[in-house]
Motif scaffolding. Structure first.
Motif, PDB file in Angstrom:
ATOM      1  N   UNK A 142     -16.931  -0.849  -3.325  1.00 24.68           N
ATOM      2  CA  UNK A 142     -16.716   0.601  -3.255  1.00 24.68           C
ATOM      3  C   UNK A 142     -16.617   1.049  -1.797  1.00 24.68           C
ATOM      4  N   UNK A 143     -17.502   0.499  -0.997  1.00 24.95           N
ATOM      5  CA  UNK A 143     -17.502   0.861   0.426  1.00 24.95           C
ATOM      6  C   UNK A 143     -16.144   0.521   1.062  1.00 24.95           C
ATOM      7  N   UNK A 144     -15.695  -0.722   0.790  1.00 23.30           N
ATOM      8  CA  UNK A 144     -14.462  -1.189   1.427  1.00 23.30           C
ATOM      9  C   UNK A 144     -13.266  -0.353   0.966  1.00 23.30           C
ATOM     10  N   UNK A 145     -13.217  -0.070  -0.343  1.00 28.40           N
ATOM     11  CA  UNK A 145     -12.087   0.709  -0.870  1.00 28.40           C
ATOM     12  C   UNK A 145     -12.119   2.136  -0.306  1.00 28.40           C
ATOM     13  N   UNK A 146     -13.314   2.652  -0.177  1.00 28.10           N
ATOM     14  CA  UNK A 146     -13.466   3.996   0.382  1.00 28.10           C
ATOM     15  C   UNK A 146     -12.941   4.043   1.829  1.00 28.10           C
ATOM     16  N   UNK A 147     -13.343   3.032   2.604  1.00 26.98           N
ATOM     17  CA  UNK A 147     -12.906   2.999   4.011  1.00 26.98           C
ATOM     18  C   UNK A 147     -11.393   2.831   4.087  1.00 26.98           C
ATOM     19  N   UNK A 148     -10.873   1.927   3.252  1.00 28.78           N
ATOM     20  CA  UNK A 148      -9.434   1.662   3.273  1.00 28.78           C
ATOM     21  C   UNK A 148      -8.670   2.930   2.853  1.00 28.78           C
ATOM     22  N   UNK A 149      -9.203   3.610   1.847  1.00 29.57           N
ATOM     23  CA  UNK A 149      -8.523   4.805   1.340  1.00 29.57           C
ATOM     24  C   UNK A 149      -8.542   5.931   2.361  1.00 29.57           C
ATOM     25  N   UNK A 150      -9.583   5.982   3.161  1.00 26.18           N
ATOM     26  CA  UNK A 150      -9.702   7.122   4.071  1.00 26.18           C
ATOM     27  C   UNK A 150      -9.269   6.793   5.501  1.00 26.18           C
ATOM     28  N   UNK A 151      -9.446   5.528   5.910  1.00 30.93           N
ATOM     29  CA  UNK A 151      -9.130   5.190   7.310  1.00 30.93           C
ATOM     30  C   UNK A 151      -8.013   4.164   7.450  1.00 30.93           C
ATOM     31  N   UNK A 201     -15.850  -7.260   3.859  1.00 26.03           N
ATOM     32  CA  UNK A 201     -15.247  -6.781   2.604  1.00 26.03           C
ATOM     33  C   UNK A 201     -14.103  -5.820   2.897  1.00 26.03           C
ATOM     34  N   UNK A 202     -14.313  -4.972   3.886  1.00 28.33           N
ATOM     35  CA  UNK A 202     -13.240  -4.030   4.248  1.00 28.33           C
ATOM     36  C   UNK A 202     -12.050  -4.802   4.815  1.00 28.33           C
ATOM     37  N   UNK A 203     -12.366  -5.698   5.716  1.00 29.49           N
ATOM     38  CA  UNK A 203     -11.280  -6.411   6.379  1.00 29.49           C
ATOM     39  C   UNK A 203     -10.497  -7.297   5.400  1.00 29.49           C
ATOM     40  N   UNK A 204     -11.182  -7.748   4.321  1.00 27.60           N
ATOM     41  CA  UNK A 204     -10.491  -8.578   3.317  1.00 27.60           C
ATOM     42  C   UNK A 204      -9.415  -7.790   2.564  1.00 27.60           C
ATOM     43  N   UNK A 205      -9.458  -6.469   2.659  1.00 30.66           N
ATOM     44  CA  UNK A 205      -8.423  -5.682   1.971  1.00 30.66           C
ATOM     45  C   UNK A 205      -7.096  -5.696   2.739  1.00 30.66           C
ATOM     46  N   UNK A 206      -7.107  -6.257   3.937  1.00 33.24           N
ATOM     47  CA  UNK A 206      -5.885  -6.419   4.726  1.00 33.24           C
ATOM     48  C   UNK A 206      -5.156  -5.106   4.892  1.00 33.24           C
ATOM     49  N   UNK A 207      -3.837  -5.144   4.549  1.00 36.44           N
ATOM     50  CA  UNK A 207      -3.050  -3.931   4.765  1.00 36.44           C
ATOM     51  C   UNK A 207      -2.801  -3.174   3.454  1.00 36.44           C
ATOM     52  N   UNK A 208      -3.724  -3.298   2.547  1.00 39.71           N
ATOM     53  CA  UNK A 208      -3.612  -2.553   1.283  1.00 39.71           C
ATOM     54  C   UNK A 208      -3.356  -1.069   1.578  1.00 39.71           C
ATOM     55  N   UNK A 209      -2.281  -0.502   0.981  1.00 42.39           N
ATOM     56  CA  UNK A 209      -1.988   0.910   1.289  1.00 42.39           C
ATOM     57  C   UNK A 209      -3.137   1.826   0.872  1.00 42.39           C
ATOM     58  N   UNK A 210      -3.262   2.928   1.605  1.00 42.11           N
ATOM     59  CA  UNK A 210      -4.346   3.882   1.329  1.00 42.11           C
ATOM     60  C   UNK A 210      -4.330   4.360  -0.118  1.00 42.11           C
ATOM     61  N   UNK A 218      -6.611   4.516  -5.561  1.00 40.25           N
ATOM     62  CA  UNK A 218      -6.491   4.294  -7.007  1.00 40.25           C
ATOM     63  C   UNK A 218      -7.518   3.247  -7.462  1.00 40.25           C
ATOM     64  N   UNK A 219      -7.647   2.161  -6.680  1.00 37.45           N
ATOM     65  CA  UNK A 219      -8.588   1.103  -7.061  1.00 37.45           C
ATOM     66  C   UNK A 219     -10.016   1.625  -7.071  1.00 37.45           C
ATOM     67  N   UNK A 220     -10.298   2.496  -6.119  1.00 35.73           N
ATOM     68  CA  UNK A 220     -11.646   3.091  -6.059  1.00 35.73           C
ATOM     69  C   UNK A 220     -11.900   3.894  -7.333  1.00 35.73           C
ATOM     70  N   UNK A 221     -10.900   4.734  -7.684  1.00 32.68           N
ATOM     71  CA  UNK A 221     -11.045   5.574  -8.885  1.00 32.68           C
ATOM     72  C   UNK A 221     -11.212   4.687 -10.129  1.00 32.68           C
ATOM     73  N   UNK A 222     -10.392   3.622 -10.222  1.00 35.37           N
ATOM     74  CA  UNK A 222     -10.473   2.734 -11.399  1.00 35.37           C
ATOM     75  C   UNK A 222     -11.837   2.060 -11.477  1.00 35.37           C
TER      76      UNK A 222
END
Ligand SMILES: CCCCCC/C=C/C(=O)SCCNC(=O)CCNC(=O)[C@H](O)C(C)(C)COP(=O)(O)OP(=O)(O)OC[C@H]1O[C@@H](n2cnc3c(N)ncnc32)[C@H](O)[C@@H]1OP(=O)(O)O
Length: 388
Positions: free
Chosen positions: A59-68, A89-98, A103-107
């Motif tokens: 959740x943390x990583x998706x939140x950071x990716x979604x916002x930053x 965990x955040x860095x493992x998301x690579x260049x996943x679009x915001x 969406x992944x966070x919401x799901x």
């Protein structure tokens, strides 16, 4: 509504701390999908049950990716265990679009909310049902109670809940009308042993207390195997690691697929033997073969484990389930009292000794968990630097 306890307690991954408030204002002005995102952040606060550190990290990583966007902060130092787990965990998301991260966070939040609702809802007649297990599937038929470890995506690693549930399931099996109890795993692993995220708590303030509580949990857990009154059989459906191997010395029979391996990498993990293996393994094998496993971490194939007496019989993987269950069903037709009394005669002489060994092993481990060797090994696994 107040935040759930896990979001406020001093937990290393509490951390994650869902910075809902900071975001709240800026999100108000955004588009509909961001409204969903905002709702999801609020839903997180209402979860009744702690989703566990791994989910919180996601959740943390998706939140950071979604916002930053992609991870843009310097990698934390090697000893900053928590920040490093978050960074990884955040860095493992690579260049996943915001948008995708949002969406992944919401799901993810939606799946957590529905599972917490379904476990919280009271169904008609639910009061008459036995309590469900979250980490096990327990069934009873043909005179056999089967306790199946059920975290296949985590290779059936044993988290604290699983330790507790196995104890409950063994207690129930000792009293039900089955004649034989079986432990097996769901998926490709029997079990990868202790869930190493159990130790992430060790990074928080009260390390000594946590080590002490873990030692008590372990001692009680192993105690249930020592005292189990009916024939206890392991159906080892795949590789086994750590405590899932050591406890095999306390089973009455161990049937294994030829695909399984048996690995007790305690030294690699800065730890020491448990499950009474410091006593049972040298007796079952020989002191030097036990040394190779317990001190040097030699991984045995199923056939090697069988040659050394840890495994009763090995079956080809293609026919493993069919052959083993046919055999067990036949054994389960034997007179139950005779089986129980024979087990008593065979095991009772050793019980006191085994409890003493168990206590000693747990107290040594309690110290080990606080050592740098152990902390570093766990940290390396969690930061994906080391696998067995
Ligand atoms: C209350 C305390 C009591 C303590 C009792 C003392 C007990 C001691 C022991 O049991 S020591 C043994 C501990 N176990 C390990 O060190 C195994 C660690 N795992 C691995 O090395 C590997 O995962 C593997 C070799 C078992 C499997 O490798 P592979 O096939 O490449 O799969 P993955 O690594 O991708 O695993 C899939 C998924 O599962 C997670 N996972 C697997 N094992 C553990 C584990 N023991 N603890 C926590 N998590 C585990 C892994 O992280 C992956 O998760 P992800 O998909 O990335 O979210």
């Amino acid at each position: 509504h107040g935040s759930p306890a896990w979001a406020t307690e001093r937990d290393p991954l509490q951390v994650i701390n869902f910075p809902v408030v900071q975001l709240h204002m800026s999100l108000m002005a955004m588009r509909a999908s961001q409204k969903d995102f905002e709702n999801a952040m609020n839903q997180v606060k209402l979860l009744k049950k702690d989703p566990g550190n791994e989910v919180k990290l996601k959740l943390y990583a998706l939140y950071k990716q979604a916002t930053e966007g992609p991870c843009n902060t310097p990698k934390p130092g090697v000893f900053d265990l928590i920040s490093k787990a978050k960074w990884d965990t955040w860095s493992a998301l690579g260049s996943l679009p915001k948008e995708t991260a949002r969406q992944n966070y919401v799901d993810l939040v939606s799946s957590l909310s529905s599972s917490s609702k379904s476990s919280g809802q009271v169904e008609p007649g639910a009061d008459r049902k036995p309590p469900g297990y979250e980490t096990l599937v327990v069934t009873s038929e043909d005179g056999i109670t089967k306790i199946m470890l059920n975290r296949p995506t985590k290779k059936n690693a044993m988290n604290r809940q699983m330790y507790h549930e196995i104890m409950l399931a063994l207690e129930a099996a000792s009293k039900d009308d089955s004649r034989i109890t079986v432990i097996t795993g769901n998926g490709d692993y029997y079990s990868s042993g202790n869930d190493l995220t159990n130790f992430t708590d060790m990074a928080s303030g009260k390390v000594e207390e946590l080590a002490k509580n873990s030692a008590i949990l372990l001692r009680n857990f192993v105690g249930c195997f020592i005292d189990f009154p009916k024939p206890l059989v392991a159906v080892v459906n795949g590789p086994a690691v750590g405590i899932s191997v050591t406890t095999l010395g306390l089973f009455d029979a161990v049937y294994s697929t030829d695909r399984a391996t048996f690995h007790t990498p305690f030294s690699h993990l800065g730890q020491s033997p448990e499950g009474c293996s410091s006593y049972t393994f040298p007796r079952i094998m020989s002191p030097s073969k036990a040394t190779e496993m317990l001190i040097f971490g030699k991984k045995l194939t199923a056939r090697e484990a069988c040659a050394q007496g840890l495994v009763t019989e090995v079956f080809p993987d293609s026919t493993f389930q069919k052959e083993v269950w046919t055999r067990l069903k036949a054994y389960a037709k034997l007179p139950p009292n005779a089986m129980r009394i024979s087990k008593e005669v065979i095991r009772n002489k050793e019980k006191e000794k085994l409890h003493a060994i168990n206590a000693e092993e747990c107290s040594v481990l309690q110290e080990r968990w606080l050592s740098d060797e152990c902390m570093n090994a766990v940290m390396n696994f969690l930061s994906r630097k080391a696998k067995l």
